[in-house]
Design an enzyme around this catalytic site. Structure first.
Site, PDB file in Angstrom:
ATOM      1  N   CYS A 247      -6.051   1.988   5.582  1.00  0.00           N
ATOM      2  CA  CYS A 247      -6.835   0.760   5.738  1.00  0.00           C
ATOM      3  C   CYS A 247      -6.747   0.236   7.163  1.00  0.00           C
ATOM      4  CB  CYS A 247      -6.372  -0.299   4.745  1.00  0.00           C
ATOM      5  SG  CYS A 247      -4.721  -0.944   5.074  1.00  0.00           S
TER       6      CYS A 247
ATOM      7  N   HIS B  84       0.844  -1.193   0.000  1.00  0.00           N
ATOM      8  CA  HIS B  84       0.000   0.000   0.000  1.00  0.00           C
ATOM      9  C   HIS B  84       0.882   1.246   0.000  1.00  0.00           C
ATOM     10  CE1 HIS B  84      -4.053  -1.757   1.591  1.00  0.00           C
ATOM     11  NE2 HIS B  84      -3.552  -2.452   0.582  1.00  0.00           N
TER      12      HIS B  84
ATOM     13  N   GLU C 225       1.044   3.991   1.955  1.00  0.00           N
ATOM     14  CA  GLU C 225       1.660   4.368   3.227  1.00  0.00           C
ATOM     15  C   GLU C 225       2.800   3.420   3.572  1.00  0.00           C
ATOM     16  OE1 GLU C 225      -2.903   4.977   3.682  1.00  0.00           O
ATOM     17  OE2 GLU C 225      -1.552   3.659   2.605  1.00  0.00           O
TER      18      GLU C 225
ATOM     19  N   CYS D 298      -2.423  -0.474   7.254  1.00  0.00           N
ATOM     20  CA  CYS D 298      -1.736   0.817   7.326  1.00  0.00           C
ATOM     21  C   CYS D 298      -1.987   1.490   8.677  1.00  0.00           C
ATOM     22  CB  CYS D 298      -2.165   1.699   6.158  1.00  0.00           C
ATOM     23  SG  CYS D 298      -1.600   1.010   4.573  1.00  0.00           S
TER      24      CYS D 298
END
Length: 180
Positions: free
Chosen positions: A106, A69, A71, A116
């Protein structure tokens, strides 16, 4: 590591979110994920520390299962730069580090990868503010309670208004309606 950095005025939240949106546009489109961009900023120096976008780094990076992801990619780059495991980057992050992300972090992952939200919280307060472009659409995991979980832990979450339509369009690239 990252391309040339833009010159964004201190406190220009829309400017940083625009840059995060540029990062999101680099994410390969797919119907099974969102295209998200993130920017990690040292507010005191008005300096970009790291950027990331969905799937920028290889699957299973640093032993976590599944895709990466935005981040997570930001955090991995800081870790690699300083020769640290990701969970220890709080040791090198400046005192006033904030995260800009085009989509709410998330709180649930179908891949089994660390969320995250967990990544932010395990930094023990190194990131005190997260600026968000849009709430995660309820497409894959239902309602995302990432914002609530961050706020419950003392992290300030602020929406950057005025870009939602553009961010949603980029985020859902590859989700075009299927015809029979």
């Amino acid at each position: 590591m990252d391309q040339a950095r833009p010159n964004i005025a201190a406190g220009d939240h829309k400017g940083y979110m625009e840059y995060a949106l540029e990062r999101a546009r680099l994410s390969p489109p797919a119907s099974t994920k969102f295209c998200v961009g993130a920017v990690l900023v040292d507010v005191n120096k008005n300096e970009i520390l790291s950027t990331g976008y969905s799937l920028e780094l290889p699957r299973d990076s640093l032993g976590d299962p599944g895709s990466t992801h935005a981040e997570q990619c930001c955090f991995i780059k800081v870790a690699q730069k300083h020769g640290l495991p990701e969970e220890r980057i709080s040791e090198v992050l400046p005192e006033n580090t904030v995260l800009y992300t085009t989509m709410e972090p998330c709180n649930k992952r179908l891949s089994g990868n660390r969320t995250c939200v967990e990544r932010i919280l395990r930094l023990n307060g190194a990131i005190k503010v997260v600026y968000v472009g849009i709430k995660e659409p309820e497409i894959f995991v239902g309602e995302n309670e990432g914002r609530k979980r961050l706020e419950d832990a003392g992290v300030i979450v602020k929406m950057v208004e005025g870009m939602q339509d553009r961010i949603l369009k980029v985020s859902t690239t590859g989700h075009e309606a299927k015809t029979n």
